[in-house]
Design a protein around this motif. Structure first.
Motif, PDB file in Angstrom:
ATOM      1  N   ALA A 257      13.160  -6.565  16.286  1.00  0.00           N
ATOM      2  CA  ALA A 257      12.066  -7.224  15.661  1.00  0.00           C
ATOM      3  C   ALA A 257      12.247  -6.854  14.074  1.00  0.00           C
ATOM      4  CB  ALA A 257      10.824  -6.835  15.984  1.00  0.00           C
ATOM      5  N   ARG A 258      12.889  -5.835  13.811  1.00  0.00           N
ATOM      6  CA  ARG A 258      12.946  -5.271  12.362  1.00  0.00           C
ATOM      7  C   ARG A 258      11.595  -4.928  11.839  1.00  0.00           C
ATOM      8  NH1 ARG A 258      18.258  -6.927   9.582  1.00  0.00           N
ATOM      9  NH2 ARG A 258      17.765  -9.254   9.914  1.00  0.00           N
ATOM     10  N   VAL A 259      10.882  -4.017  12.204  1.00  0.00           N
ATOM     11  CA  VAL A 259       9.717  -3.622  11.588  1.00  0.00           C
ATOM     12  C   VAL A 259       9.835  -2.766  10.573  1.00  0.00           C
ATOM     13  CG1 VAL A 259       7.258  -2.752  11.909  1.00  0.00           C
ATOM     14  CG2 VAL A 259       8.625  -3.985  13.742  1.00  0.00           C
ATOM     15  N   GLY A 260       9.454  -3.219   9.149  1.00  0.00           N
ATOM     16  CA  GLY A 260       9.517  -2.285   8.325  1.00  0.00           C
ATOM     17  C   GLY A 260       8.262  -1.715   7.606  1.00  0.00           C
ATOM     18  N   THR A 261       8.309  -0.601   7.094  1.00  0.00           N
ATOM     19  CA  THR A 261       6.925   0.094   6.669  1.00  0.00           C
ATOM     20  C   THR A 261       7.237   0.195   5.223  1.00  0.00           C
ATOM     21  OG1 THR A 261       7.183   1.531   8.718  1.00  0.00           O
ATOM     22  CG2 THR A 261       5.213   1.774   7.305  1.00  0.00           C
ATOM     23  N   PHE A 262       5.741  -0.076   4.632  1.00  0.00           N
ATOM     24  CA  PHE A 262       5.884   0.333   3.079  1.00  0.00           C
ATOM     25  C   PHE A 262       4.471   0.924   2.803  1.00  0.00           C
ATOM     26  CE2 PHE A 262       2.471  -2.552   1.946  1.00  0.00           C
ATOM     27  CZ  PHE A 262       2.464  -3.548   2.793  1.00  0.00           C
ATOM     28  N   GLU A 263       4.414   1.517   1.497  1.00  0.00           N
ATOM     29  CA  GLU A 263       3.480   2.409   1.017  1.00  0.00           C
ATOM     30  C   GLU A 263       3.392   2.214  -0.359  1.00  0.00           C
ATOM     31  OE1 GLU A 263       2.997   6.215   2.481  1.00  0.00           O
ATOM     32  OE2 GLU A 263       1.085   6.583   1.255  1.00  0.00           O
ATOM     33  N   TRP A 264       2.302   1.776  -0.983  1.00  0.00           N
ATOM     34  CA  TRP A 264       2.427   1.355  -2.389  1.00  0.00           C
ATOM     35  C   TRP A 264       1.169   2.377  -3.023  1.00  0.00           C
ATOM     36  CZ3 TRP A 264      -0.184  -4.030  -4.226  1.00  0.00           C
ATOM     37  CH2 TRP A 264      -0.096  -4.050  -5.638  1.00  0.00           C
ATOM     38  N   ASP A 265       1.757   3.166  -3.998  1.00  0.00           N
ATOM     39  CA  ASP A 265       0.711   3.983  -4.771  1.00  0.00           C
ATOM     40  C   ASP A 265       0.332   2.958  -5.798  1.00  0.00           C
ATOM     41  OD1 ASP A 265      -0.346   5.527  -6.670  1.00  0.00           O
ATOM     42  OD2 ASP A 265       1.183   6.904  -6.685  1.00  0.00           O
ATOM     43  N   ILE A 266      -1.064   2.414  -5.822  1.00  0.00           N
ATOM     44  CA  ILE A 266      -1.328   1.334  -6.635  1.00  0.00           C
ATOM     45  C   ILE A 266      -1.372   1.538  -8.160  1.00  0.00           C
ATOM     46  CG2 ILE A 266      -3.110  -0.519  -7.034  1.00  0.00           C
ATOM     47  CD1 ILE A 266      -3.574  -0.403  -3.912  1.00  0.00           C
ATOM     48  N   PRO A 267      -2.235   2.927  -8.368  1.00  0.00           N
ATOM     49  CA  PRO A 267      -2.432   3.262  -9.861  1.00  0.00           C
ATOM     50  C   PRO A 267      -1.078   3.390 -10.638  1.00  0.00           C
ATOM     51  CG  PRO A 267      -3.866   4.356  -8.369  1.00  0.00           C
ATOM     52  CD  PRO A 267      -2.840   3.640  -7.571  1.00  0.00           C
ATOM     53  N   ASN A 268      -0.010   4.056  -9.663  1.00  0.00           N
ATOM     54  CA  ASN A 268       0.974   4.195 -10.696  1.00  0.00           C
ATOM     55  C   ASN A 268       2.077   3.160 -10.065  1.00  0.00           C
ATOM     56  OD1 ASN A 268       0.417   6.900 -11.404  1.00  0.00           O
ATOM     57  ND2 ASN A 268       0.304   7.651  -9.365  1.00  0.00           N
ATOM     58  N   ILE A 337       8.887 -13.700   6.890  1.00  0.00           N
ATOM     59  CA  ILE A 337       8.370 -12.210   6.987  1.00  0.00           C
ATOM     60  C   ILE A 337       7.039 -12.617   7.451  1.00  0.00           C
ATOM     61  CG2 ILE A 337       7.719  -9.986   5.626  1.00  0.00           C
ATOM     62  CD1 ILE A 337      10.656 -10.446   5.977  1.00  0.00           C
ATOM     63  N   LEU A 338       6.514 -11.780   8.195  1.00  0.00           N
ATOM     64  CA  LEU A 338       4.924 -11.484   8.353  1.00  0.00           C
ATOM     65  C   LEU A 338       4.522 -10.264   7.976  1.00  0.00           C
ATOM     66  CD1 LEU A 338       2.176 -12.277   9.684  1.00  0.00           C
ATOM     67  CD2 LEU A 338       3.218 -11.102  11.717  1.00  0.00           C
ATOM     68  N   ALA A 339       3.704 -10.171   6.945  1.00  0.00           N
ATOM     69  CA  ALA A 339       3.460  -8.764   6.090  1.00  0.00           C
ATOM     70  C   ALA A 339       1.898  -8.517   6.580  1.00  0.00           C
ATOM     71  CB  ALA A 339       3.338  -8.799   4.618  1.00  0.00           C
ATOM     72  N   SER A 340       1.443  -7.205   6.847  1.00  0.00           N
ATOM     73  CA  SER A 340       0.121  -7.083   6.828  1.00  0.00           C
ATOM     74  C   SER A 340      -0.091  -5.495   6.186  1.00  0.00           C
ATOM     75  CB  SER A 340      -0.326  -7.007   8.166  1.00  0.00           C
ATOM     76  OG  SER A 340      -0.267  -5.792   8.998  1.00  0.00           O
ATOM     77  N   GLY A 341      -1.184  -5.500   5.609  1.00  0.00           N
ATOM     78  CA  GLY A 341      -1.556  -4.148   4.912  1.00  0.00           C
ATOM     79  C   GLY A 341      -3.095  -3.831   4.825  1.00  0.00           C
ATOM     80  N   GLU A 342      -3.108  -2.556   4.748  1.00  0.00           N
ATOM     81  CA  GLU A 342      -4.639  -2.185   4.659  1.00  0.00           C
ATOM     82  C   GLU A 342      -4.529  -1.288   3.148  1.00  0.00           C
ATOM     83  OE1 GLU A 342      -7.288  -1.899   6.681  1.00  0.00           O
ATOM     84  OE2 GLU A 342      -6.109  -3.032   7.770  1.00  0.00           O
ATOM     85  N   VAL A 343      -5.604  -1.692   2.580  1.00  0.00           N
ATOM     86  CA  VAL A 343      -6.066  -0.946   1.026  1.00  0.00           C
ATOM     87  C   VAL A 343      -7.104   0.126   1.280  1.00  0.00           C
ATOM     88  CG1 VAL A 343      -6.892  -1.383  -1.290  1.00  0.00           C
ATOM     89  CG2 VAL A 343      -5.495  -3.125   0.129  1.00  0.00           C
ATOM     90  N   PHE A 344      -6.426   1.161   0.805  1.00  0.00           N
ATOM     91  CA  PHE A 344      -7.307   2.370   0.823  1.00  0.00           C
ATOM     92  C   PHE A 344      -8.091   2.664  -0.747  1.00  0.00           C
ATOM     93  CE2 PHE A 344      -4.476   2.907   4.336  1.00  0.00           C
ATOM     94  CZ  PHE A 344      -5.254   3.316   5.184  1.00  0.00           C
ATOM     95  N   GLN A 345      -9.336   2.783  -0.820  1.00  0.00           N
ATOM     96  CA  GLN A 345      -9.897   2.938  -2.106  1.00  0.00           C
ATOM     97  C   GLN A 345     -10.514   4.392  -2.142  1.00  0.00           C
ATOM     98  OE1 GLN A 345     -12.806  -0.374  -1.460  1.00  0.00           O
ATOM     99  NE2 GLN A 345     -11.742  -1.545  -2.716  1.00  0.00           N
ATOM    100  N   ARG A 346     -10.504   4.797  -3.512  1.00  0.00           N
ATOM    101  CA  ARG A 346     -11.513   6.095  -3.867  1.00  0.00           C
ATOM    102  C   ARG A 346     -12.371   5.753  -4.958  1.00  0.00           C
ATOM    103  NH1 ARG A 346      -8.056  10.788  -6.113  1.00  0.00           N
ATOM    104  NH2 ARG A 346      -7.334  10.791  -3.827  1.00  0.00           N
ATOM    105  N   ASP A 347     -13.665   5.892  -4.780  1.00  0.00           N
ATOM    106  CA  ASP A 347     -14.542   5.671  -5.951  1.00  0.00           C
ATOM    107  C   ASP A 347     -14.571   4.261  -6.149  1.00  0.00           C
ATOM    108  OD1 ASP A 347     -15.209   8.423  -5.724  1.00  0.00           O
ATOM    109  OD2 ASP A 347     -13.712   8.887  -7.445  1.00  0.00           O
ATOM    110  N   GLY A 348     -14.262   3.480  -5.007  1.00  0.00           N
ATOM    111  CA  GLY A 348     -14.176   1.835  -5.341  1.00  0.00           C
ATOM    112  C   GLY A 348     -13.182   1.496  -6.189  1.00  0.00           C
TER     113      GLY A 348
END
Ligand code: ADP
Length: 782
Positions: A257-268, A337-348
């Motif tokens: 099924a080839r599941v891949g994982t990503f992590e995105w450091d948004i500010p940088n 591709i089916l993509a799904s992701g969660e966004v994490f916030q700090r101080d909005g």
């Protein structure tokens, strides 16, 4: 063992000699025994086994041994009785002590036996080389499902163990003297003694038994059943193995099924991908550059906007991201591709997005297949012009299902005609057409469309290799050509009608690199069979149309040809009738009148046929003028009244206004209804015609009191050639055309023809005509 006493008697039982070297007590009864009769000297012996024994020896002359408890002596004696011609010699030995020991041993033996019998293990003692059962305790008996073991040789008592080699094992123990120990030893046993063998596992010991001299005389078998434990353990092992498989499968599935994982450091703007994630985009491990833009530029141009917009929106709102999109690999391959992701916030503020990508290409392909099938079915049923619909189906197939889609049909001469070619690029379509014209397919070719047409079976090439191209190309030129197309996968599915292929649909994957699967094959076969059905329907329909046209043509011709002779016939009849009248020949006149009426009926029938042919061909002409309906009805009534003496036809009411249309045709309608009214009411004597104006319509109704029309037939009687097939109506002649023609004429006038009736309760036919003059066009007739 010493002799304790010796006595000799003669043949008359007289004691001749006594010697008591050890046991003087023995003689304590009579002081001297010599000369006494034995039975008198020892009266206690009379009637004992000793007595019997002595007599036997005396009678037979054979020596006898006897052991027994000797009452007067209160001890055990052994007597050897030796006969001779003179009488008997009796040798006495005291054996009380030995007997006691023996009894003790026997007692111990019994105790051991009891013990063995009650042991919580299956125990058996086998004697000798044939393994004769000497002991088999309860558990053992239960195990082998038999109670009658003792005294039988093993192979005879428990034959089911022969084939399992168990008696051979015991032979070995017996011969070698080596004990045998089996752990979880499997054996098939007849537990219930009914012949069905049952698998069991045993911890088993076969121990040789030796006699005092050390020679093997038997085997002790000790067995404990451990089936439950073994089965439980096997189950646990199976489960463990299954679990391992499951783990393996899961790992495989994840890889497949080839599941891949990503992590995105948004500010940088730094993105980390796992190697699986990189594989999903056709990149080698470490091949991803790690920025948002590096992802975005790999999106398929058609999906770029939607994928980037939804991802940005997820970042902005902090909501989850879920999207389906296509990506383009460096080698041009397109994957879903089916993509799904969660966004994490700090101080909005958005900090990180973590998520997965999944390859859903297969699922998308199935969805597209189904969608294609649905659309193709719709197109195929949309029209009977199959050449157009098949071309549309081919067009629908590209580029979603195939890069090329063609439809080929077998012509009546057996040649193969390419009906449609589809490709997204019109230049390529033109090129393929020209190619097909220049090199028409050889109907005898061993593969491809010709083969599918011949065999009616699909051809399916999941992967076309260059070797395959080389093997099938007829010449260098053709090879260069097929290489240029770049086939990667092909399906040719037959369009089958009643077992024969009338055509074939070909799906070719080329530049897309798609590989067709079994699911694609099933879809292609389904489309082809639906296409075949559509072609068959179209063919049947046009055949039916042709048959109808031929019939109409014939009717038109025949009725036309009949009209002329019938017209002359009528003229001659009238001439003859008048001559007869003049001669005053009443009988003859009457016959000519009747003949004239028959000719009128014939003319009516011919006219009906002619009218039907004209209506069908759209050639029935109508006048469009104002006419007096009252007069038209009157005329029709008079005409029909003249044909019947039984019925009285009454007219009720009148219309106060002229109407528009063709008076003669409306007259034909009324005549027809009146003729039927008279014809289908032979028992009645009246028919009522009503004329009225209702709102903006003129209403003419014809009521009779005859056989009526059954509810179920009331719609059908207005159809061409329809006649009620009731046995009671066999007597009414007719073609089943009158009401059809009448209703067509009324329709042409923008009106309606209705019937109100019930079986045996008469019928009322009502014509409703619009009063307002309607501009008529051709559509009014439909
Ligand atoms: P036909 O030539 O058989 O009379 P029509 O088209 O005039 O053909 O009528 C069709 C059928 O409708 C007839 O066969 C008959 O069964 C039924 N029908 C027509 N008019 C009447 C009526 N007045 N009473 C009963 N049945 C009728």
């Amino acid at each position: 063992m010493a002799i304790y006493a010796f006595i000799a008697v003669d043949r008359d039982w007289k004691i001749t000699y006594v010697d008591t070297p050890v046991m003087p007590d023995f003689l304590r009864y009579p002081p001297s025994l010599v000369g006494m009769n034995l039975w008198e000297a020892f009266p206690d012996v009379v009637g004992t086994p000793f007595d019997e024994c002595y007599h036997e020896a005396m009678a037979t002359g054979n020596p006898v041994e006897i052991e027994g408890f000797y009452q007067p002596f209160q001890g055990w004696l052994h007597v050897h009785v030796q006969p001779s011609e003179r009488g008997l010699s009796l040798y006495f030995r005291e054996i009380s002590e030995r007997r006691q020991v023996e009894q003790k041993v026997e007692h111990e033996r019994q105790r051991l036996h009891d013990l063995l019998m009650q042991m919580p293990a299956a125990i058996a003692i086998l004697r000798g080389p044939a393994h004769i059962y000497e002991l088999a305790n309860l558990l053992y008996q239960r195990l082998v499902g038999k109670t009658d073991l003792i005294g039988k040789p093993g192979r005879e008592a428990v034959p089911e163990l022969i084939a399992q080699g168990i008696w051979d094992l015991l032979d070995t123990i017996y011969q070698t003297g080596e004990p045998l120990i089996g752990n979880e030893f499997p054996a098939q046993i007849d537990r219930n003694g009914n012949g069905t063998l049952d698998e069991g596992y045993f911890n088993f010991v076969g121990q040789p038994i030796r006699d005092e001299g050390g020679a093997i005389e038997g085997i002790l078998i000790h067995a404990v059943e451990v089936t439950a434990q073994v089965v439980a353990r096997q189950r646990i092992e199976d489960l463990a193995r299954e679990l391992d498989h499951e783990r393996e499968r899961f790992a495989l599935a994840q890889e497949a099924a080839r599941v891949g994982t990503f992590e995105w450091d948004i500010p940088n703007d730094h993105i980390t991908w796992t190697p699986q994630m990189e594989a999903l985009y056709g990149l080698p491990p470490g091949g991803f550059e790690g920025r948002y833009e590096s992802w975005a530029r790999r999106l398929h141009p058609d999906d770029f906007h939607k994928a980037t917009t939804s991802r940005q929106a997820a970042v902005a709102t902090g909501a989850g991201w879920r999207e389906e999109f296509r990506v383009v690999w460096p080698d041009g391959t397109v994957r879903w591709i089916l993509a799904s992701g969660e966004v994490f916030q700090r101080d909005g503020q958005p900090l990180r997005m973590v998520g997965i990508n999944l390859d859903i290409t297969e699922r998308k392909l199935i969805e597209e297949n189904l969608d294609f099938l649905a659309q193709a079915s719709k197109v195929l049923s949309s029209s009977l012009d199959y050449e157009t619909t098949l071309a549309q189906v081919a067009q629908l197939g590209v580029p979603r299902i195939a890069d090329w889609c063609t439809v080929d049909m077998r012509t009546e001469s057996g040649a193969i005609r390419q009906l449609a070619v589809a490709h997204v690029d019109p230049d390529k379509v033109r090129w393929a057409r020209e190619l097909n014209e220049a090199n028409p397919p050889d109907p005898d070719a061993p593969t491809g469309v010709p083969n599918v047409l011949r065999t009616g079976e699909s051809e399916y090439y999941p992967e076309i290799t260059d070797e395959m191209l080389v093997a099938t190309a007829k010449n260098e030129e053709e090879l260069a050509l097929v290489r240029k197309v770049g086939f990667s996968s092909v399906i040719v599915a037959p369009m089958r009608v009643r077992g024969t292929a009338i055509g074939a649909i070909t799906f070719v994957a080329a530049e897309s690199g798609r590989r067709y699967t079994q699911a694609d094959l099933a879809m292609a076969e389904e489309v082809a069979s639906r296409a075949a059905l559509a072609v068959e329907n179209a063919r049947l329909y046009s055949e039916a149309q042709r048959a109808i046209a031929v019939r109409d043509e014939f009717m038109s011709l025949a009725s036309h040809e009949l009209k002329t002779p019938v017209t002359s016939l009528k003229m001659y009849t009238q001439v003859l009738q008048r001559q007869a009248e003049r001669r005053g020949d009443a009988g003859m006149t009457d016959r000519f009148v009747k003949m004239d009426r028959q000719i009128d009926k014939l003319t009516g029938l011919i006219n009906d046929l002619l009218n039907v042919a004209r209506i069908e061909g759209g050639r029935l002409e109508y006048l469009d003028e104002s006419f007096d309906l009252n007069a038209v009805v009157r005329e029709a009534v008079d005409a029909v009244q003249s044909t019947t003496a039984k019925h009285t036809i009454a007219i009720q009411g009148a219309l106060d206004t002229p109407i528009w249309g063709d008076g003669e045709r409306i007259g034909q309608v009324v005549t027809n209804l009146l003729t039927n009214a008279v014809k289908y009411s032979p028992q009645a004597d009246r028919v009522i015609v009503r004329l009225a104006r209702e709102d903006e319509t003129a209403v003419i109704s014809v009521q009779d009191f005859g056989i009526g029309v059954d509810e179920a037939q009331q719609q059908k009687i207005f159809d061409q050639f329809y006649r009620v097939s009731d046995p009671s109506e066999k007597t009414y002649p007719g073609l089943g055309l009158g009401l059809y023609i009448a209703s067509e004429i009324v329709k042409r006038h923008g009106g309606m023809l209705r019937v109100q009736s019930a079986k045996d309760e008469g019928a009322t036919f009502t014509v409703i005509l619009p009063l307002i003059h309607q501009a008529r066009d051709d559509s009014a007739s439909s």
